[in-house]
Design an enzyme around this catalytic site. Sequence first.
Site, PDB file in Angstrom:
ATOM      1  CB  CYS A  92      -0.968   0.046   1.308  1.00 20.36           C
ATOM      2  SG  CYS A  92      -2.054  -1.234   1.101  1.00 20.36           S
ATOM      3  CG  HIS A 363      -6.326   1.540  -0.276  1.00 20.43           C
ATOM      4  ND1 HIS A 363      -5.034   2.153  -0.881  1.00 20.43           N
ATOM      5  CD2 HIS A 363      -5.668   0.557   0.530  1.00 20.43           C
ATOM      6  CE1 HIS A 363      -3.948   1.804  -0.355  1.00 20.43           C
ATOM      7  NE2 HIS A 363      -4.445   0.730   0.493  1.00 20.43           N
ATOM      8  CB  CYS A 393      -0.442   0.995   7.421  1.00 18.50           C
ATOM      9  SG  CYS A 393      -2.285   0.809   6.958  1.00 18.50           S
TER      10      CYS A 393
END
Length: 407
Positions: A92, A363, A393
């Site tokens: 990510c 996302h 994160c």
Amino acid sequence: MAEAYIIDACRTPRGIGKQGKGALAHLHPGHLGRTVLEAVRDRNDIDTADVDDVIWGTSAQVNEQGGDLGRMSALDAGYDITASGVTLDRFCGSGITSANLAAATVMSGMEDLVVSGGTEMMSLPKTGMLPMGAGNPHLQELHPQSHQGVCADAIATLEGIGRDALDELSAESQARADVAIKEGRFDRSVIPVHNLDGTVALDREQFPRPGTTAESLAGLPPSFPAVADYRYSDESLTFREQINARYPELEIEHVHHAGSSSGVVDGAAAILWASADYATSHGLQPRARVVAAGNMGDDPTLMLNAPVPSARKVLDKAGMTVDDIDLFEVNEAFAVVSEKFQRDLGLDRSKVNVNGGAIALGHPIGATGAILIGTALDELERQDKQVALITMCAGGGMAPAIIIERV
């Protein structure tokens, strides 16, 4: 050390990341990358023969997203063949990492004009993808790595953060995103995506659910109890057992659900970076500079806790405190990530994710970091503020972070 300037930032709208439902799901991921790369070229009238590198983030580098998507997207966008490209994976955190590396190459004097960014089409089948740790049994013995949703529930349990607080944060994300969209706060950055025949594929955010309330979220069932008891093979531990291998007394309370987890979407984003000399000699107007950037690791078993130490690290490098930061963007991978971030750092909540986050907007993993940097910059300009900190994160228990300042 030389300055690294942000000249421009743009992104696609985010489409629902499901085949048959997503407005972008029929396209090739290189098409999304091409869209934003064309935009930064055309909006700034750059000669792509001057582009030293395209540094791209893509997490699921399999099938259509494999084969150095950054380079291939640049070629698809008609960039000069001398503009090289590389594609990286920090899960990510890939989008922020691509920006940090682009800034570092400019600040070091190695390059003068770089494009960073990322693409992720979560609507694509993930055949060939392996679990965290890539099935390495020795690594799993050293550092059991579970499913991120189960990790989110485990952190909430360990921290004593209940579902009510997480639902309130999630509803606020939707409310803030709704205001931002209605007021056109994303308009400077969002680039419509067109099909090959010139028709519009998507020109607005597809994922948000305006009108969501904490009360409506309270009726949703938790998403991860069954996931926690899944095992990849007869020999492997369940996701719950992987966490209990490190935290044997922990009885995980499942508090996250579809409305308090980041949205599954498709999208891409790009940031144009230049040195001071290049910007001056080519008439480019810098919008922001990098103050500090860095990375931090934390417990890979809990996976999602590194944003706080990463933020503290870059603040220390910049000689700043949280009081010096006007705006924060921390990716809402799960509600507990943002909630813990704000609690641990003692932040004014009116400064954090002011236009909503990934719970409302989605996302697109490899692109999200680049999106957040552009969102923070747009909002600094809208509010006439100066400094923003962006972090998120990432798998493996990591978090990149960056502090930018308007110029």
